[in-house]
Structure formats: structure tokens, C-alpha cells
Design a protein around this motif. Structure first.
Motif, mmCIF file in Angstrom:
data_model
loop_
_atom_site.group_PDB
_atom_site.id
_atom_site.type_symbol
_atom_site.label_atom_id
_atom_site.label_comp_id
_atom_site.label_asym_id
_atom_site.label_seq_id
_atom_site.Cartn_x
_atom_site.Cartn_y
_atom_site.Cartn_z
ATOM 1 N N THR A 197 1.070 4.095 -2.760
ATOM 2 C CA THR A 197 0.725 5.430 -2.622
ATOM 3 C C THR A 197 2.040 6.649 -2.965
ATOM 4 N N ASP A 198 2.967 6.160 -2.662
ATOM 5 C CA ASP A 198 4.294 6.765 -3.078
ATOM 6 C C ASP A 198 4.743 6.935 -4.381
ATOM 7 N N ALA A 207 0.627 -1.150 -0.054
ATOM 8 C CA ALA A 207 0.011 0.132 -0.052
ATOM 9 C C ALA A 207 0.964 1.528 -0.142
ATOM 10 N N LEU A 231 -7.203 1.533 -2.294
ATOM 11 C CA LEU A 231 -6.836 2.192 -1.183
ATOM 12 C C LEU A 231 -7.535 3.559 -0.879
ATOM 13 N N GLU A 232 -8.157 4.318 -1.858
ATOM 14 C CA GLU A 232 -9.206 5.347 -1.767
ATOM 15 C C GLU A 232 -10.354 4.767 -1.021
ATOM 16 N N GLN A 283 -4.840 1.866 -6.562
ATOM 17 C CA GLN A 283 -4.945 3.156 -6.031
ATOM 18 C C GLN A 283 -6.438 3.292 -5.505
#
Length: 322
Positions: free
Chosen positions: A241-242, A237, A275-276, A272
Motif C-alpha cells: 500500500t505505501d 499489505a 487489496l482493493e 494491489q
């Protein structure tokens, strides 16, 4: 003498309210215990979930409980309840059925929705007061579960004494509504609110809790349904994200496995998005945690059958709802 426990299940449309109500009934049915699950909206949702014939206006055994008890079901409609009410209190019998043919009953329950709710909840009240076959055996059912109207209407539905105050100040309807309200506010009743971890359903749930407390109606659990589990571990994750795990990196792995490297961009985008959604769930869960009600969570299922309903029943029992 013991009283029948009453569990009222409400929730915004689309949250799985009926599924939770049936699962709760299965959870409450222990060895030798009898539980009745009622629906009051005429949707036949219980019958569809359990894959049985449409429910009539009579109690019917539909399933075994989580560990051997019995679950019965009943579809309550206001018209049948009013005919029963007229016969019970006024001995109208065939005259009541004649009123039905002329449309008087439908007219009465349409122009006076408060009376309609008294009839629906009044049927539950009469069942809850019913004794077993022997006078010393207590109630016929150990618990009753109501698949109730949506959250936005639940307080009016349960607070029937206030709703009919302007229609009937004395007489059988008034006495019935007062008795129903007393039952709904008693220590043996709990109103459970079903929600999902999205902004509108959570806000409606929080508003519903405030309305119920204002009307002195007992709030039970907030049951968070259709919870999506996390699919990515913490390291993955963080990489998504990065940007460390990007389309090129994923594409290279796919290519080395003999797969289409262009799918890398799609997989990263889906990661993505996941994760949102997880972040949204966490934010809404925090709002519910700050509310005065206890919470329980049920997972998103691929499909619903009796086996998955029993699984949900076990989870409800483990979390203290049943």
C-alpha cells in the motif's frame, strides 16, 4: 406434534443460491433425519450439482446428510402441479391431461403468475403436511429446503395470498393460497438470502430484507458466499500500500532466485488488486453487519463436488444456519 421446518433460499443470480440450498439440505440431514430439497425454476441445478440424472416430478433420494441422514430432491413445475391440483380438488383425472394437450394449463399459468406461484408453493405445502408411515411419527420430512426464485421476486413468490387476491376471493385456490401464506409466515419457516460481497448483490439483499419484513415473512440468515480469503499478511499489505514493496524490490528477489525479474511489476499489480478487492469486501460486509439479519460466510471454492458441499454444510451448521 412437530412440524416440518421450512428453509427458503433466495439470492441474486450468480451468488451460488443453488449450491447453498443443497449444502443447507446436507447440513440439516442429521442421523435418521430426512430432508427434501426442492427447485421451482426448471433449471435442474440440483441434479447438476450432485451429478445425478435430471429430477422428475417425484421425490428421489440423492445423497446422505452430513452425519447419516437422507436427502431427497424434487423438481416442481407448475404444469405438473396444476394437473395434480385439478385431480386432487376437482377429480378431473384424464380430463385434466386433455387440457394439458390443448395448452390450457400453460396458458393459465402464464397469464396468471400468482396462480403459478400458488401451485409451486402449494406442492411444498402438501408435502410439509404429509405424515410419516405411522400416524404418530409426525411429518414425513424433518425439513424442506426450497431453491427459490431470485431475491427480486421472492416476496411475491412467498406472499401468494396477496398475489391472487384479485383472481380468487373464494374457492380452493383461495383456501390453498391462504394456507400457504400462513405456512410461510409461521415460526417454522426461515427465508435465507444468499449474496456475495459486491455492491449490487448486497444492495438487493438489503432491499429484499426490507420487503420480506414488510410482508411479515420471517427472515433467516444472510449467507455471504464466495468470500475471498486474505492472501497477504498485515506487514506485506502495508508495504504494498505505501509503495515500500514495489516492482523493483520484488524483481530483485525474483532475480536472486533465478526467475524473471520483469514479473515483479505484474505481481505488485496483482497484490494491489487483491487489496482493493479485500477493501471492497470489508465495506460491503459492514453494510450487512448493520442489517437486522444474522450473517454466515462461506469461502470461494476451486470447484464444487459432494466433498466440498459437505464442507460447506459443516460451515453452515457451525454458524447456526442449520
Amino acid at each position: 406434534m412437530s412440524s416440518t421446518a421450512l428453509h427458503v433460499v433466495t439470492g441474486k443470480g450468480g451468488t451460488g443460491k443453488t449450491t447453498v440450498a443443497v449444502a443447507l439440505a446436507l447440513a440439516l440431514a442429521g442421523r435418521g433425519q430426512r430432508v427434501l430439497v426442492c427447485e421451482v425454476e426448471g433449471r435442474q441445478g440440483i441434479a447438476q450439482l450432485l451429478d445425478v440424472a435430471p429430477l422428475p416430478y417425484e421425490e428421489r433420494r440423492v445423497a446422505s446428510g452430513l452425519d447419516g441422514g437422507e436427502v431427497f430432491a424434487l423438481a416442481i413445475d407448475a404444469e405438473s402441479a396444476l394437473l395434480e391440483y385439478l385431480d386432487m380438488f376437482y377429480r378431473l383425472g384424464r380430463a385434466g391431461k386433455a387440457l394439458d394437450k390443448f395448452g390450457v394449463i400453460d396458458f393459465a399459468t402464464t397469464i396468471a403468475p400468482g396462480v403459478r406461484d400458488v401451485l409451486l408453493t402449494g406442492k411444498v405445502y402438501e408435502i410439509a403436511r404429509r405424515r410419516g408411515e405411522k400416524k404418530d411419527t409426525g411429518p414425513q420430512y424433518d425439513a424442506i429446503v426450497i431453491d427459490a426464485p431470485p431475491t427480486g421476486r421472492i416476496t411475491r413468490f412467498l406472499n401468494v395470498s396477496t398475489e391472487v387476491a384479485g383472481l380468487a376471493k373464494v374457492g380452493p385456490i383461495r383456501r390453498q393460497s391462504d394456507a400457504v401464506t400462513a405456512m410461510m409466515r409461521s415460526g417454522s419457516t426461515r427465508v435465507h438470502l444468499v449474496t456475495v460481497l459486491e455492491e449490487m448483490p448486497v444492495q438487493e439483499t438489503l432491499d429484499g430484507i426490507a420487503d420480506l419484513e414488510s410482508a411479515e415473512l420471517p427472515v433467516g440468515h444472510v449467507i455471504v458466499n464466495l468470500v475471498r480469503g486474505g492472501l497477504l499478511d498485515a506487514a506485506t499489505a502495508a508495504a504494498v500500500t505505501d509503495g515500500t514493496l514495489d516492482a523493483a524490490a520484488v524483481g530483485a528477489v525474483l532475480e536472486s532466485a533465478g526467475l524473471d525479474a520483469t514479473a515483479g511489476a505484474t505481481l505488485v499489480a496483482e497484490g494491489q488488486g487483491h487489496l482493493e478487492r479485500q477493501a471492497l469486501q470489508a465495506a460491503q460486509r459492514a453494510l450487512l453487519t448493520d442489517s437486522p439479519a444474522q450473517t454466515a460466510e462461506l469461502p470461494l471454492l476451486d470447484g464444487v463436488d459432494l466433498g466440498s458441499l459437505l464442507d460447506l454444510a459443516g460451515r453452515l451448521r457451525e454458524q447456526g444456519v442449520a
